[in-house]
Design a protein around this motif. Sequence first.
Motif, PDB file in Angstrom:
ATOM      1  N   MET A   1     -23.791  28.941 -55.330  1.00 16.80           N
ATOM      2  CA  MET A   1     -23.712  29.213 -56.769  1.00 16.80           C
ATOM      3  C   MET A   1     -22.244  29.322 -57.148  1.00 16.80           C
ATOM      4  O   MET A   1     -21.529  30.166 -56.608  1.00 16.80           O
ATOM      5  N   CYS A   2     -21.803  28.472 -58.045  1.00 12.87           N
ATOM      6  CA  CYS A   2     -20.372  28.361 -58.295  1.00 12.87           C
ATOM      7  C   CYS A   2     -20.118  27.990 -59.750  1.00 12.87           C
ATOM      8  O   CYS A   2     -21.043  27.793 -60.523  1.00 12.87           O
ATOM      9  N   ARG A   3     -18.846  27.902 -60.103  1.00  9.71           N
ATOM     10  CA  ARG A   3     -18.452  27.423 -61.425  1.00  9.71           C
ATOM     11  C   ARG A   3     -17.678  26.128 -61.251  1.00  9.71           C
ATOM     12  O   ARG A   3     -16.883  25.966 -60.323  1.00  9.71           O
ATOM     13  N   LEU A   4     -17.955  25.201 -62.173  1.00  7.30           N
ATOM     14  CA  LEU A   4     -17.346  23.886 -62.145  1.00  7.30           C
ATOM     15  C   LEU A   4     -16.570  23.638 -63.433  1.00  7.30           C
ATOM     16  O   LEU A   4     -17.019  24.004 -64.521  1.00  7.30           O
ATOM     17  N   LEU A   5     -15.430  22.991 -63.300  1.00  2.00           N
ATOM     18  CA  LEU A   5     -14.630  22.598 -64.451  1.00  2.00           C
ATOM     19  C   LEU A   5     -14.009  21.243 -64.140  1.00  2.00           C
ATOM     20  O   LEU A   5     -13.396  21.070 -63.082  1.00  2.00           O
ATOM     21  N   ARG A  76      -8.653  16.235 -63.238  1.00  2.00           N
ATOM     22  CA  ARG A  76      -8.671  17.380 -62.331  1.00  2.00           C
ATOM     23  C   ARG A  76     -10.059  18.011 -62.335  1.00  2.00           C
ATOM     24  O   ARG A  76     -10.742  18.029 -63.355  1.00  2.00           O
ATOM     25  N   ILE A  77     -10.463  18.531 -61.181  1.00  2.00           N
ATOM     26  CA  ILE A  77     -11.638  19.383 -61.087  1.00  2.00           C
ATOM     27  C   ILE A  77     -11.225  20.701 -60.453  1.00  2.00           C
ATOM     28  O   ILE A  77     -10.302  20.752 -59.633  1.00  2.00           O
ATOM     29  N   VAL A  78     -11.898  21.774 -60.879  1.00  2.00           N
ATOM     30  CA  VAL A  78     -11.637  23.115 -60.347  1.00  2.00           C
ATOM     31  C   VAL A  78     -12.980  23.744 -60.008  1.00  2.00           C
ATOM     32  O   VAL A  78     -13.968  23.557 -60.740  1.00  2.00           O
TER      33      VAL A  78
END
Length: 273
Positions: A1-5, A76-78
């Motif tokens: 379970m994570c956050r994506l940007l 970019r992805i974070v």
Amino acid sequence: MCRLLGSVSPAPATVEAVLGAGQQQVFTDMARLHRDGWGTAWLDSSGRVRRHVRPTSGIGDPELADTLAGGPSTARIVHLRLATRGLACSTENTHPFLADGMAFAHNGSLEPTGPIERLIGPEQLAALEGTTDSERYLAAVRTLVAKGATVFEALVETVASLRVAYPNRSLNALLLTSTELLVVHASENVPIPLGVFAASGIPLERLPRHHVDAYYLMRTRRGEDGSVQFASSGLDIAGWEPVPAETVTRVDLSTLATQTVSLADASPSRLVA
């Protein structure tokens, strides 16, 4: 379970410039819950995909602040990680993963890993460095690319196959190459992990916005300059639209044109249930 940007822009830009300083801080604050590591991948000035990860919380980490406020890039992805129970917080397990010129970050938990591993070729299986299901997700994509598929084709087929094997698990993901950003929004009817939130010790009323009602929803926004952003819940959603459910979207880095494919129209050729 994570956050994506994820972000794509016509000229190099920082995450802070794309989101705005206030939203950059909101994203950073989500590391209080998603505290099991963070990482980023970006396109450098030579067109190469680069990666930097830290297996520790982003709260108070100046490197995360520098990543969001500096290092302008056209793509970019974070990723902020909330580790699946039992998986170590190590560099090898920290997203984004980078292999064969593809950087990949996933928000979800795919257990058991047997169905995924049946999609992975011997060479890709032997190259795995960590223990996560997410790295195996990428390896399944890499297997099809090695057989001649485009990255987009490989991701669509892999997601369609995994949806058969994991009908109630989130497949949400970002995949960055030197030419495209791919966005998976495949988490319809996935239960929100309220038990995981409770175990964090953070009261529900202090969780980031929309975590208790739309945790797996992905949203997107296009800027006046043509830039495109994608994000998990938690940010201020004014001006953002939901990414269509059960889809894979491709953004061409050179033109910023988008293409979206519904999983309902995909035919998984590798049934792994």
